[in-house]
Design a protein around this motif. Structure first.
Motif, PDB file in Angstrom:
ATOM      1  N   TYR A 297      26.625 130.157  47.251  1.00 45.40           N
ATOM      2  CA  TYR A 297      27.664 130.034  46.372  1.00 45.40           C
ATOM      3  C   TYR A 297      28.551 131.122  46.671  1.00 45.40           C
ATOM      4  CZ  TYR A 297      24.244 127.375  43.280  1.00 45.40           C
ATOM      5  OH  TYR A 297      23.702 126.605  42.586  1.00 45.40           O
ATOM      6  N   MET A 303      28.659 129.268  39.756  1.00 45.46           N
ATOM      7  CA  MET A 303      28.062 127.920  39.403  1.00 45.46           C
ATOM      8  C   MET A 303      28.245 126.821  40.312  1.00 45.46           C
ATOM      9  SD  MET A 303      26.836 128.388  36.259  1.00 45.46           S
ATOM     10  CE  MET A 303      26.722 127.083  35.514  1.00 45.46           C
ATOM     11  N   THR A 304      29.282 126.883  41.247  1.00 44.62           N
ATOM     12  CA  THR A 304      29.514 125.672  41.879  1.00 44.62           C
ATOM     13  C   THR A 304      29.133 126.279  43.459  1.00 44.62           C
ATOM     14  OG1 THR A 304      31.729 125.346  40.517  1.00 44.62           O
ATOM     15  CG2 THR A 304      31.572 124.274  42.836  1.00 44.62           C
ATOM     16  N   SER A 328      24.046 121.568  42.821  1.00 44.67           N
ATOM     17  CA  SER A 328      24.184 122.784  41.915  1.00 44.67           C
ATOM     18  C   SER A 328      23.023 122.723  41.158  1.00 44.67           C
ATOM     19  CB  SER A 328      25.481 122.548  40.993  1.00 44.67           C
ATOM     20  OG  SER A 328      25.391 121.745  40.157  1.00 44.67           O
ATOM     21  N   TYR A 330      22.871 121.948  38.233  1.00 46.09           N
ATOM     22  CA  TYR A 330      22.719 120.750  37.382  1.00 46.09           C
ATOM     23  C   TYR A 330      22.222 119.564  38.062  1.00 46.09           C
ATOM     24  CZ  TYR A 330      25.715 123.765  34.330  1.00 46.09           C
ATOM     25  OH  TYR A 330      26.083 124.677  33.440  1.00 46.09           O
TER      26      TYR A 330
END
Length: 363
Positions: A297, A303-304, A328, A330
């Motif tokens: 990261y 987050m990305t 990620s 997610y």
């Protein structure tokens, strides 16, 4: 799971690959033509300096026509005495003769191994454009050649009527055909999903539709045959960026790889792209199987992810939103998971290499 932009870029880049290294074509126009004709499924665009036989040209004509879906590897009947039913282009020759695209010779022969001339090729493409014998009066050959020039089917070709055609000539002729209106007023290429750009050229990206499938990893030639919706013997095949025959020893060798071969295919053009997993290519795409050991990261954006590291020690950069999401928090992939990556390899002036992920398969 995978974006069509990536598939389009893959197909357009790989549909026209290495040719004779002693011959170079600086014209970007020809590169575009070759890509479009390759994607259309009309012909294999490798070895462009080779002369084209009448049998090969019959196959090209049928592949460009609405009869392309009816072609089989053998013909039910032997229309010409010198064309056996199991001849490679027997079915195409039968269709081309029945539709009036090409003629046989006196004595019931077709002479499939003789080279095709420009005037024979012109008769064929004018037939595809719905022109019949009755549309030409007097000297049929001269009248057809006049129509050929009038329709600008001659763009990029510099040949007399009786001269022999090369594959390069065929690329130019069929590209011009795709842009030309039929006798009834419809652009011929629409039947092969062609669209024109604002500058009047065919957009290769519009030709790569949802029939582009992959990636999938297969571990044997028999599994590849089962995966494809068409016969491998009918396909245009590229292995690690180079055109190969389906019987090539290179394909057999690729399947000896313990990690298998990664596959994409395009139904319309019957084109297959194979990548030997673990074989890194300096030009084009490469594939690798490995375990994710780290997700990297940027310190300003936690987050990305910007890259992942596999157990081979290499860092694979994530630049697209889709790939960043997949790896990620997610997404579905985590440290410790095995993954097949499709990536490109680039090198800067200092020799630093960058591996950029363009697709993946969760193992």
């Amino acid at each position: 799971m995978h974006g069509q932009k990536m598939a389009a870029a893959l197909a357009v880049v790989m549909a026209a690959t290495a040719v004779n290294p002693m011959i170079t074509h600086a014209s970007a126009g020809f590169d575009l033509r070759k890509k479009v004709v390759g994607l259309s499924g009309i012909m294999n665009t490798g070895n462009i300096n080779m002369k084209v036989t009448r049998g090969e040209f019959a196959s090209m004509l049928v592949n460009a026509s609405s009869y392309r879906s009816t072609v089989s590897s053998t013909s039910n009947t032997s229309v010409f005495a010198d064309v056996p039913r199991d001849y490679e282009y027997a079915s195409s020759i039968r269709i081309a003769a029945e539709q009036g695209f090409m003629n046989g010779y006196l004595g019931g022969n077709f002479k499939p191994e003789e080279y095709v001339t420009l005037q024979e090729a012109v008769k064929g493409v004018l037939g595809l454009l719905e022109y019949k014998n009755t549309d030409f009066t007097g000297d049929q050959t001269g009248s057809r050649m006049s129509k050929y020039h009038f329709l600008e089917l001659d763009d990029g070709l510099n040949k007399e009527a009786a001269e022999l055609m090369t594959k390069e000539d065929c690329v130019n002729l069929f590209y011009n055909l795709l842009k030309t209106d039929t006798k009834s007023g419809t652009m011929f290429g629409k039947s092969l999903d062609c669209e024109l750009t604002s500058d009047g050229e065919i957009n290769p990206f519009s030709m790569v539709d949802n029939s582009t499938k992959g990636p999938k990893v297969v571990t044997s030639k028999s599994r590849l045959n089962s995966y494809l919706p068409f016969q491998l013997s009918d396909a245009n095949i590229y292995l690690d960026g180079d055109p190969v025959k389906n019987s090539s020893e290179a394909i057999t060798t690729a399947f000896d790889s313990t990690d298998g071969v990664l596959v994409y295919y395009h139904t319309l053009s019957k084109t297959v792209w194979l990548y030997t997993v673990g074989n890194e290519n300096e030009n084009g795409r490469s594939a690798v199987l490995g375990e994710i050991t780290n997700v990297v990261y940027n310190s300003t954006d936690l987050m990305t992810p910007t890259a992942i590291i596999l157990d081979d020690g290499n860092t694979y950069v994530l630049t697209s939103t889709e790939m960043q999401f997949v790896f990620s928090s997610y997404g579905d992939l985590r440290v410790g998971d095995s993954v097949n990556l499709v990536y490109t390899l680039s090198e800067d002036a200092e020799g630093n290499q960058t591996r950029t992920v363009i697709d993946y398969i969760e193992d």
